[in-house]
Design an enzyme around this catalytic site. Structure first.
Site, short mmCIF file in Angstrom:
data_model
loop_
_atom_site.label_atom_id
_atom_site.label_comp_id
_atom_site.label_asym_id
_atom_site.label_seq_id
_atom_site.Cartn_x
_atom_site.Cartn_y
_atom_site.Cartn_z
N HIS A 361 0.84 -1.20 0.00
CA HIS A 361 0.00 0.00 0.00
C HIS A 361 0.88 1.25 0.00
O HIS A 361 1.87 1.32 0.73
CB HIS A 361 -0.92 0.00 1.23
CG HIS A 361 -1.89 1.14 1.27
ND1 HIS A 361 -2.76 1.42 0.25
CD2 HIS A 361 -2.13 2.08 2.24
CE1 HIS A 361 -3.50 2.46 0.57
NE2 HIS A 361 -3.13 2.89 1.78
N ASP A 378 -3.60 9.09 3.66
CA ASP A 378 -3.82 7.69 3.28
C ASP A 378 -5.17 7.61 2.58
O ASP A 378 -6.19 8.04 3.13
CB ASP A 378 -3.79 6.81 4.54
CG ASP A 378 -3.90 5.33 4.21
OD1 ASP A 378 -4.14 4.99 3.03
OD2 ASP A 378 -3.75 4.51 5.13
N CYS A 429 -4.02 3.04 -5.08
CA CYS A 429 -3.39 3.79 -3.98
C CYS A 429 -2.19 4.60 -4.47
O CYS A 429 -1.99 5.75 -4.05
CB CYS A 429 -2.98 2.85 -2.87
SG CYS A 429 -1.89 1.51 -3.40
#
Length: 470
Positions: A361, A378, A429
């Site tokens: 991630h 995030d 991401c």
């Protein structure tokens, strides 16, 4: 018939008339005077101009009931009413103000007119102030008076040439925004020469400031027409041309071993296999991310006034700074930011971006020097306090080592940004992280969504093939 008989007959007729009125008042009455035609006036006018004094004298001469019968007197009143109406419609408008007070604001320098005996329309006298003060009468100073306002013309009578003469201070322009201001300025310049009170208040400075403000507004208006201001919020979403889309499509289908582009300064090569990570549903790799960050820095160097001054660390920086085995190690990255290598110190930047790779991630950490805070972004809205603690420690060590300045970051905020575009799948991401940096370096809010990701993937591939971020 003798005069006595005539008088007797007249007395009998008069008695009969009064008796008849008493019995049948509806049959004998003077003609009803209708309400005069109402016309809108902009200021009170002296009654004598309509001839009321003359008609009053005429009524006084004929008020004896022995000389005038009811019908004759009623006809005279009706005739007088019609004459008054015609005179009112034909006579020129006259604007006289019996009492006016100038109020001067000490702080703002604004002057406004307060009139107790006028009803002039606000549109005709907007931004026009007259300089009459009660103290002026004691000092025998002449006062200004609006004497005519026909067809948008503005005339001022200063009383220096008699009651029936108009001053030469005339503006033959319609009262609009600019012309109203011109009339305002000229009237107040005349007032400044006549009223010592306005001179003492420094009224000329207020007029000059209003002139400058008007010129600035006019200048900005014309510049806006000649050079339209470009909306910077549209730049991140500019549509791609068909040629660009075709070039990206061919690059995605190229042989995985083919060298598509090479960036000499950073020594980063992009092959067909590397670029394919930008196709829908793929995870981004280090080569594509690092090259795009270099392009963002080059974009800032091309147009420094358009973008914030930023530093972009590559994807290997944080893993070197915080090693899983040894922990925090400033010495491992100390030489990454030398003046010889960068040409500037990190403390001189507005923002410092650090990409964070957490197993599978991508997230982003920001040392926001401009706003004095450490931020963590995030796309899944996670929180990692240890990352911000490590970066706060690094920034203190870096500034002390390169600039010999002891920075106190104890009062800086630790912010886990929650109001940000959120990821809706399991593979975008890396793209979210790149766009966080792109928008922040532009000084923009994060005004994109998951729906923009397919467009951003193609656009990033195009910018990498051209070796130029836009």
């Amino acid at each position: 018939m003798s005069s006595y008989q005539k008088r007797s007959a007249g007395s009998e007729n008069s008695s009969f008339s009064h008796s008849a009125r008493a019995m049948a008042p509806g049959n004998y009455r003077y003609p009803e005077v209708k309400t005069p035609l109402r016309r809108q006036v902009h200021a009170p006018s002296p009654v004598k101009k309509f001839g009321l004094c003359a008609c009053t004298r005429q009524i006084r001469r004929n008020r004896s009931p022995r000389r005038v019968s009811g019908n004759v007197l009623g006809g005279f009143i009706s005739m007088t009413h019609n004459s008054l109406k015609r005179n009112a419609l034909d006579s020129p408008l006259c604007y006289s103000m019996d009492r006016e007070v100038i109020v001067v604001d000490d702080e703002l320098g604004d002057v406004e007119m307060i009139s107790d005996d006028t009803s002039m329309e606000a549109d005709a006298v907007e931004n026009v102030a007259m300089d009459v003060d009660e103290t002026a009468e004691k000092e025998n100073e002449p006062s200004l008076e609006v004497v005519d306002l026909e067809n948008g013309n503005f005339m001022v009578d200063d009383g220096s040439q008699g009651d029936n003469k108009k001053s030469s201070l005339v503006w033959n322009r319609p009262v609009t925004d600019v012309c109203g201001f011109e009339a305002y300025r000229k009237a107040l310049e005349s007032a400044e020469n006549r009223t010592s009170k306005l001179k003492d208040r420094g009224f000329g400075n207020a007029v000059k400031e209003r002139c400058r403000a008007l010129l600035r507004s006019l200048r900005s208006f014309w510049l806006q027409d000649e050079e339209p201001i470009e909306d910077v919020r549209r730049e991140p979403f500019l549509p791609l041309s068909k040629e660009d889309e075709t070039a990206v499509k061919h690059a995605f289908s190229a042989n995985i071993q083919n060298m598509l582009v090479t960036h000499k300064n950073s020594n980063i090569d992009i092959t067909g296999e590397n670029l394919r990570c930008l196709k829908p549903g793929q995870w981004l790799n280090d080569e594509v991310i690092n090259l795009f960050l270099v392009l963002l820095k080059e974009r800032e160097a091309r147009e420094p006034k358009k973008f914030l001054k930023c530093h972009f660390f590559n994807t290997f920086f944080f893993t070197k700074l915080v090693n899983s085995g040894t922990g925090y190690n400033y010495g491992a990255v100390r030489r990454w930011t030398s003046m010889k290598k960068l040409g500037y110190h990190l403390i001189d930047c507005d923002k410092i971006f650090i990409p964070i790779h957490m197993s599978i991630h991508w997230t982003l950490a920001v040392i926001n020097i401009k706003d004095r805070k450490f931020q963590y972004l995030d796309s899944f809205k996670g929180r990692e306090p240890r990352i911000l603690d490590a970066l706060a420690r690094y920034f203190v060590d870096e500034v002390m080592d390169k600039s010999e300045v002891d920075v106190d970051v104890s009062q800086w905020r630790r912010e886990f940004v929650q109001d940000l575009p959120e990821q809706r799948n399991g593979f975008d991401c890396g793209m979210f992280m790149l766009k966080y940096m792109d928008f922040y370096s532009r000084g923009l809010d994060l005004c994109f969504t998951q729906e923009h990701m397919p467009y951003f993937r193609v656009r990033t591939a195009k910018e990498i093939l051209q070796l130029k971020a836009e």
